[in-house]
Scaffold this active site. Structure first.
Site, PDB file in Angstrom:
ATOM      1  N   THR A  88       0.857  -1.197   0.000  1.00  0.00           N
ATOM      2  CA  THR A  88       0.000   0.000   0.000  1.00  0.00           C
ATOM      3  C   THR A  88       0.886   1.237   0.000  1.00  0.00           C
ATOM      4  O   THR A  88       2.072   1.165   0.333  1.00  0.00           O
ATOM      5  CB  THR A  88      -0.845   0.102   1.274  1.00  0.00           C
ATOM      6  OG1 THR A  88       0.037   0.366   2.390  1.00  0.00           O
ATOM      7  CG2 THR A  88      -1.629  -1.153   1.518  1.00  0.00           C
ATOM      8  N   ASP A  89       0.302   2.383  -0.297  1.00  0.00           N
ATOM      9  CA  ASP A  89       0.984   3.622   0.059  1.00  0.00           C
ATOM     10  C   ASP A  89       0.799   3.822   1.572  1.00  0.00           C
ATOM     11  O   ASP A  89       0.036   3.109   2.234  1.00  0.00           O
ATOM     12  CB  ASP A  89       0.446   4.801  -0.761  1.00  0.00           C
ATOM     13  CG  ASP A  89       1.492   5.923  -0.851  1.00  0.00           C
ATOM     14  OD1 ASP A  89       2.429   5.922  -0.023  1.00  0.00           O
ATOM     15  OD2 ASP A  89       1.370   6.798  -1.709  1.00  0.00           O
ATOM     16  N   TYR A  90       1.482   4.809   2.079  1.00  0.00           N
ATOM     17  CA  TYR A  90       1.596   5.066   3.516  1.00  0.00           C
ATOM     18  C   TYR A  90       0.203   5.169   4.188  1.00  0.00           C
ATOM     19  O   TYR A  90      -0.544   6.100   3.907  1.00  0.00           O
ATOM     20  CB  TYR A  90       2.344   6.380   3.685  1.00  0.00           C
ATOM     21  CG  TYR A  90       3.037   6.605   4.994  1.00  0.00           C
ATOM     22  CD1 TYR A  90       4.413   6.436   5.112  1.00  0.00           C
ATOM     23  CD2 TYR A  90       2.327   7.025   6.100  1.00  0.00           C
ATOM     24  CE1 TYR A  90       5.059   6.670   6.311  1.00  0.00           C
ATOM     25  CE2 TYR A  90       2.960   7.253   7.304  1.00  0.00           C
ATOM     26  CZ  TYR A  90       4.329   7.078   7.401  1.00  0.00           C
ATOM     27  OH  TYR A  90       4.965   7.322   8.584  1.00  0.00           O
TER      28      TYR A  90
ATOM     29  N   ALA B 125      -2.486   3.710   3.626  1.00  0.00           N
ATOM     30  CA  ALA B 125      -3.622   3.794   2.690  1.00  0.00           C
ATOM     31  C   ALA B 125      -4.787   2.902   3.105  1.00  0.00           C
ATOM     32  O   ALA B 125      -5.943   3.208   2.790  1.00  0.00           O
ATOM     33  CB  ALA B 125      -3.170   3.454   1.276  1.00  0.00           C
TER      34      ALA B 125
END
Ligand code: BGC
Length: 762
Positions: A288-290, A292
């Site tokens: 995932t992004d941070y 997310a």
């Protein structure tokens, strides 16, 4: 001389070579890996499995990277299998030692945002793209990977391949701009550069293609905002660069913050499983992004972490970056049968496979080597290459006889961007040590002080807006504010200019004014810097405006009033040297924009591959598509950039005027250097499909050459067009072609071209 091979063809062939290498690992190797991982998974507890899906950050303080006590305990207990923001052999070794104390001794993966260089910093990606030099862009990734791997890392969160057409978005600087075709070429080159020929070489790292998907299309250019687009726009414009990166063998993918078709990317099964894995054949893992996953509660697709955690893993998201949702929820989700153990095992397998391919199970310390760290980072060869790439990335926007500067006399270097090292390396400059960067002033002094008198005045602060200054400085902006008042600074600068023969005026943005969470609704040079510019121009001295910035700026006034303008982006460690090389003519600028520069913010989005509308612009007809107050044309079009010399195009000819699907069409043109300097020209080829079952853009880039031409020299260029170049997505989103009439254009930028026609027949 004749160049007969189209660059795109060469790159495509290269891509295939690398791709098949990665795919052609001996089958018994896979069997060995599979058996090893089967065996390991059987031994793992659910907690240990979840640990492999958990990615946590290290912190940084003045003494270097540090680890929160809770995270240390998690590593020691096997509850955290991956760390980011930790580097240097000494520090990373300590963390790997902890992993080696766990029951199963599964090595940690070390990730980091190595975006445009690790310690030797290269131009920001949007700047580097202006070089149109795919080989150099691949090499900058190779160098970044070599340095990163020598510093204990084995995974980079790059390349960012988001197509972006809204310069208000601060992250436009992290990609290559507006063009899909060029985006695919760069995406593949970057993956090859980071990963090398095969994963597991000690000088390579895993690439992570981001942000999947469509992050560059956020509404109104406001970071983290919603995306809403048709499937057609996805397939035609936004998805191809991600696909190209996957085809080039990218080992990992990062999910984006935004929604895709009403469902956050991080919960979007269509995107992450149907498209990415089932259609595109992606075999690596998705992170995932941070945080997310957590943010999907705010998106409104789940009420709590339990619900959004289930959505993410069931959609195909393997690893949770920093959100600790899998950490806290996954066991219960499995117990409650909301998530199957098979799903968990599949994600764990993908992560373990990456570690296996990196060779970490053979040697967890493979990427941790003090000697390499001292020998392979920031070498003089890396710096020399950074200087060359920086020069190639500079775009000459305007020149009325001021450049190149003559050696001698007095040069006044003025402006808030003249004497700053920090800004030169731009944002996302990883572990870049800005104290080693070369400022514009230092670069000019280094080049010219033996022969010219170099004066300096700051002239203005980067910003006077106190609120904005505070916001930027709170987040590492490093913007200093002078003790002199704005008027006193200008007065001093005007006096300095008065003593000079020429003024180099360094204006623009600070590095923190672009990048993540750095959207702007006005994309001008800040007003206080404009005041300085007006005062300096009023002295009547010849002025070269040297711009540092991470996005297209609105420069209509500047274009009208300043005799010479150089776009230098944020060029990295060697910025000042590269700029001095260009200012004094040791290097003839050849860069061309890969993003359109609008006249004003109201024109956004503005890009060259627009469609025609039913009422194309007619200045004499009110009811046609246009503005009352500004032309439809941009200030500087896609592909634009000048040189100290001049080029002319002639003899555009086609090998045939009618082709069949199996034919190759050769498009020939002669390019002549008609000016007074040796130089390089980036000749561009565009096509237009005139009539189709779905509407087609006015122009689409399909090829280019970067060709060196001596003063007076001519070269014949031959571009090859094949059926693949003429295909498009039909109304059912099938990739296909239709017989009919086409235009082909060749020229110096997307707006200044010669054209010819041909027909595709059955
Ligand atoms: C950014 C990513 C980056 C990640 C890790 C996020 O905020 O969107 O691009 O890779 O942080 O630092």
């Amino acid at each position: 001389m004749k160049i007969v091979k189209q660059l795109s063809t060469i790159t495509a062939a290269l891509g295939l070579a690398f791709f098949s290498l990665a795919q052609s690992r001996p089958a018994n190797n896979d069997a060995k890996m599979n058996a090893f991982i089967d065996d390991l998974i059987k031994k793992m507890t659910i907690e240990e499995k979840i640990g492999q899906l958990n990615l946590l950050t290290s912190d940084m303080d003045v003494t270097g990277p540090t680890m929160r006590e809770g995270y240390r305990q998690d590593i020691l207990a096997g509850r955290c299998g991956n760390i980011f923001n930790a580097y240097s052999p000494q520090y990373v070794r300590k963390l790997q030692d902890m992993a080696m104390q766990t029951r199963l001794k599964i090595p940690l993966l070390f990730g980091y945002d190595v975006i445009h260089g690790h310690k030797t910093i290269f131009p920001i990606p949007l700047g580097e793209a202006s070089s149109w030099d795919l080989e150099a862009m691949q090499r900058s990734a190779t160098v970044a990977a070599t340095e990163a791997a020598a510093d204990g890392l084995n995974w980079t969160y790059s390349p960012m391949v988001d197509i972006a057409r809204d310069p208000r978005w601060g992250r436009i600087d992290e990609g290559v701009g507006e063009d899909t075709w060029l985006g695919t070429k760069v995406a593949a080159a970057k993956v090859r550069g980071y990963q090398g020929e095969q994963l597991g070489q000690v000088n390579s790292v895993l690439a992570c293609v981001k942000h999947f998907a469509l992050y560059g299309a956020i509404q109104a250019g406001r970071d983290y905002n919603t995306v809403d687009m048709s499937r057609r726009a996805m397939f035609e414009t936004y998805l191809p660069p991600y696909k190209a990166a996957i085809d080039a063998g990218a080992a990992t993918v990062m999910s984006s913050f935004n929604e895709v078709d009403g469902i956050p990317a991080t919960a979007n099964k269509w995107l992450m499983t149907d498209l990415l894995r089932n259609q595109w054949g992606f075999k690596g893992f998705v992170v995932t992004d941070y945080t997310a996953i957590n943010e999907m509660i705010q998106h409104g697709v789940g009420a709590n972490e339990y619900e959004v955690g289930a959505l993410a893993i069931n959609a195909g998201i393997d690893m949770d970056m920093q959100g600790s949702v899998y950490y806290s929820q996954l066991k219960k989700l499995v117990d409650d049968k909301k998530v199957s153990m098979a799903t968990v095992d599949q994600s764990v397998r993908r992560v373990l496979e990456a570690k296996y391919k990196l060779g970490l199970f053979d040697d967890p310390y493979r990427y941790i080597n003090d000697e390499r760290a001292t020998k392979e980072i920031m070498t003089s060869a890396n710096r020399e290459f950074a200087r060359d790439l920086a020069r190639k990335s500079i775009v000459l926007l305007k020149n009325q006889g001021v450049l190149p500067l003559k050696m001698g006399g007095t040069v006044a270097v003025i402006g808030p961007l003249a004497n700053t090292k920090r800004d030169m390396i731009g944002n996302w400059s990883a572990a870049g040590d800005w104290s080693k960067a070369v400022s514009i002033l230092d670069g000019i002094r280094g080049k010219a002080s033996h022969a010219a008198n170099i004066l300096y005045a700051k002239g203005a602060n980067i910003l006077e807006d106190k609120v904005l200054l505070q916001k930027l400085n709170q987040n590492g902006g490093n913007i200093s504010v002078d003790s002199l008042s704005p008027d006193a600074l200008i007065k001093q600068a005007v006096e300095t200019a008065g003593k000079a023969d020429v003024v180099v005026l360094a204006l623009g943005e600070s590095q923190g004014m672009t990048g993540e969470a750095a959207s702007r609704s006005n994309i001008n040079i800040p007003e206080n810097q404009q005041a300085l510019m007006r005062a300096i121009l009023a002295t009547g001295k010849p002025v070269v405006l040297v711009l540092s910035n991470g996005r297209p700026l609105t420069l209509e006034w500047e274009n009208e009033h300043v005799p010479a303008i150089l776009e230098t982006w944020f060029l990295g460690t060697e910025a000042g040297n590269a700029i001095a090389d260009v200012l004094f003519g040791d290097y003839n600028p050849a860069g061309k924009l890969t993003i359109t520069f609008p006249r004003n913010v109201g024109q956004i989005p503005i890009y060259y591959s627009a469609k025609n509308t039913g009422r194309p612009m007619d200045p004499n007809n009110k009811y046609t598509s246009k503005y009352l107050d500004v032309p439809n044309t941009p200030l500087y079009p896609f592909g634009y950039g000048l040189s100290y010399t001049a080029f002319s195009y002639s003899n555009l000819t086609l090998s045939k005027t009618e082709i069949r699907p199996a034919d190759k069409l050769q498009v020939k043109v002669t390019v002549t250097n008609t000016g007074n300097y040796d130089g390089e020209e980036i000749a561009q080829l565009y096509i237009r499909d005139l009539v189709g079952s779905v509407t087609r853009p006015l122009k689409e880039l399909r090829g280019f050459y970067k060709v060196p031409l001596k003063k007076g020299e001519s070269k014949d260029l031959t571009f090859d067009l094949t059926l693949e170049d003429l295909k498009f997505y039909d109304s059912n989103l099938n990739w296909t072609y239709e017989p009919g009439d086409f235009q082909v254009f060749v020229g110096t930028n997307s707006a200044d071209v010669k054209e010819a026609k041909f027909k595709l027949v059955k």
